[in-house]
Design an enzyme around this catalytic site. Structure first.
Site, short mmCIF file in Angstrom:
data_model
loop_
_atom_site.label_atom_id
_atom_site.label_comp_id
_atom_site.label_asym_id
_atom_site.label_seq_id
_atom_site.Cartn_x
_atom_site.Cartn_y
_atom_site.Cartn_z
N ASP A 217 -1.83 -8.16 -2.66
CA ASP A 217 -1.38 -6.97 -1.96
C ASP A 217 -0.41 -6.20 -2.86
O ASP A 217 -0.80 -5.69 -3.89
CB ASP A 217 -0.75 -7.36 -0.61
CG ASP A 217 -0.53 -6.16 0.29
OD1 ASP A 217 -1.32 -5.20 0.22
OD2 ASP A 217 0.44 -6.15 1.06
N ASP A 221 7.19 -5.57 -1.99
CA ASP A 221 7.24 -4.80 -0.75
C ASP A 221 8.57 -5.08 -0.06
O ASP A 221 9.02 -6.23 0.00
CB ASP A 221 6.10 -5.19 0.20
CG ASP A 221 4.75 -4.60 -0.23
OD1 ASP A 221 4.68 -3.99 -1.32
OD2 ASP A 221 3.78 -4.77 0.52
N ARG A 273 1.64 3.88 -6.01
CA ARG A 273 2.79 3.28 -5.33
C ARG A 273 3.83 2.72 -6.30
O ARG A 273 4.08 1.53 -6.34
CB ARG A 273 2.36 2.20 -4.34
CG ARG A 273 1.51 2.69 -3.20
CD ARG A 273 1.33 1.62 -2.14
NE ARG A 273 0.55 2.11 -1.01
CZ ARG A 273 0.30 1.42 0.10
NH1 ARG A 273 0.79 0.19 0.21
NH2 ARG A 273 -0.42 1.94 1.08
#
Length: 395
Positions: A217, A221, A273
């Site tokens: 992923d 994060d 990102r």
């Protein structure tokens, strides 16, 4: 006092001759890669984190001084500074409920502050998420430590964590299993996404000088009200969705989020990102962006993004020249979001779409340290990633 006149003139020259400077950047990247392979040692670079400790040949005897070197919103993260050393001697992870003494999992779940170091080079393949307890430092200096090919690191509802000097890559989805989070508690974990480092409802976090790549992923994060975070001196490569900061557009509690992203190298094989932001205040300062496919910095839900002194080198193709991307918003909505570019160096056609009225109060809240000239980015990020430190030598 340093003479900045030459820096200013160099920067002016760079703006006037972007194609020439783009070529110079490519050469710098190639040279940096070769030097990285040779284990090049540097000192007094102007990088305030590195210059705080790397010039000390006896760093290995004073490891905890690192905790005094943080900058940005995560500058008060002390990790395990006030505890004992814990030496990881066993790379195994046979039982996530009853971890063996001497393993990394046994170290990070303890209820007391610990400064965790490693006896030797090792590859740690985790069966389930490594759920950290508060006041821990993972310090990989002096050895070659990889957390790879299994689960990776979860920082959930804790505080004061430092992760320094490790390689984190090829993280997998895991879960639907029992995992211990402290000496007195273990519980059922549902499926984890496969992030390299997942920060959930936590504060005072410093992630410095790690090399991260190729996870299921995100590489890093931070969600669900996490704040007081600095992400610095890391080397990111070969990944799609690099960094997510903010849980969802509807999760307004992330308005408290404050994150500094400084002196990192966003390198080859990255797509998007770097980071993608929601709601909070984000200081993106003196990073080197040498690769992206879709965009570098994105966001939604009205985040404040303060981009200062970065170097953005757009892809060679005619697409993806824009550094920024507003996700799921039309211009009438995002034109009031406070996104600014100040002193950034734009190369090969790169451009930053600014917006907002330039509200000084918001940018003040999103500023966590003084930016240096973008002409110094190659020096500031020269040693990004896990360092090749050797005992008795400058790191």
């Amino acid at each position: 006092m340093a003479d900045t006149s030459s820096e200013d003139s160099w920067h002016e020259h760079a703006v006037k001759n972007p194609e020439e400077i783009a070529s110079m950047v490519d050469m710098s990247i190639r040279n940096s890669t070769e030097r990285r392979k040779l284990g090049f040692f540097s000192c007094a670079t102007g990088n305030p984190i590195d210059d705080c400790w790397r010039c000390d040949q006896r760093w290995h005897l004073r490891r905890k001084r690192l905790a005094n070197c943080a900058i940005g919103f995560g500058r008060n993260a002390v990790g395990g500074r006030d505890g004992r050393y814990y030496v990881v001697t066993d790379p195994s992870d046979h039982d996530p409920v009853n971890p063996r003494p001497g393993t990394l999992r046994h170290a990070v779940i303890q209820d007391r502050p610990l400064w965790i170091v490693f006896k030797r080079d090792m590859v740690i393949t985790l069966k389930q998420e490594l759920i950290m307890n508060s006041f821990k430092t993972i310090d990989g200096r002096g050895v070659n430590v990889h957390i790879a090919n299994g689960a990776c690191i979860t920082i959930q509802f804790v505080t004061n964590i430092i992760i320094h000097g490790v390689h984190i890559h090829d993280c997998k989805q895991t879960g639907n299993a029992m995992v211990r989070s402290s000496p007195t508690h273990y519980g059922w974990r549902t499926m984890a996404d496969g992030d390299g480092i997942s920060i959930f409802g936590s504060s005072h976090i410093w992630i410095d000088h790690n090399s991260l790549s190729n996870c299921a992923d995100g590489l890093i994060d931070a969600i669900m009200g996490s704040t007081a975070i600095t992400i610095s001196n890391n080397y990111f490569t070969h990944h799609n969705e690099v960094m997510l900061l903010g849980h969802s557009d509807s999760y307004a509690r992330d308005k408290i989020m404050q994150v500094t992203i400084a002196y990192n190298h966003f390198g080859e094989g990255l797509i998007q990102r770097m980071p993608r932001c929601r709601h909070g205040y984000f200081h993106v300062v003196n990073n080197d962006y040498t690769h992206w496919i879709m965009y570098a910095i994105g966001g939604s839900a009205n985040p404040t993004i303060n981009s200062q002194g970065n170097r953005y080198l757009a892809p060679a193709n005619r697409f993806a020249k824009e550094v920024t991307k507003r996700v799921g918003a039309w211009q009438g909505e995002w034109k009031n979001w406070n996104w600014r570019s100040q002193g950034d160096l734009m190369l090969n056609g790169a451009y930053f779409m600014s917006s907002g009225a330039g509200a000084s109060a918001n940018y003040a809240r999103a500023s966590s340290l003084a930016a240096k000239s973008s002409s110094l980015v190659s020096t500031l990020t020269y040693s990004s990633g896990a360092l090749k430190c050797r005992i008795g030598m400058r790191c």
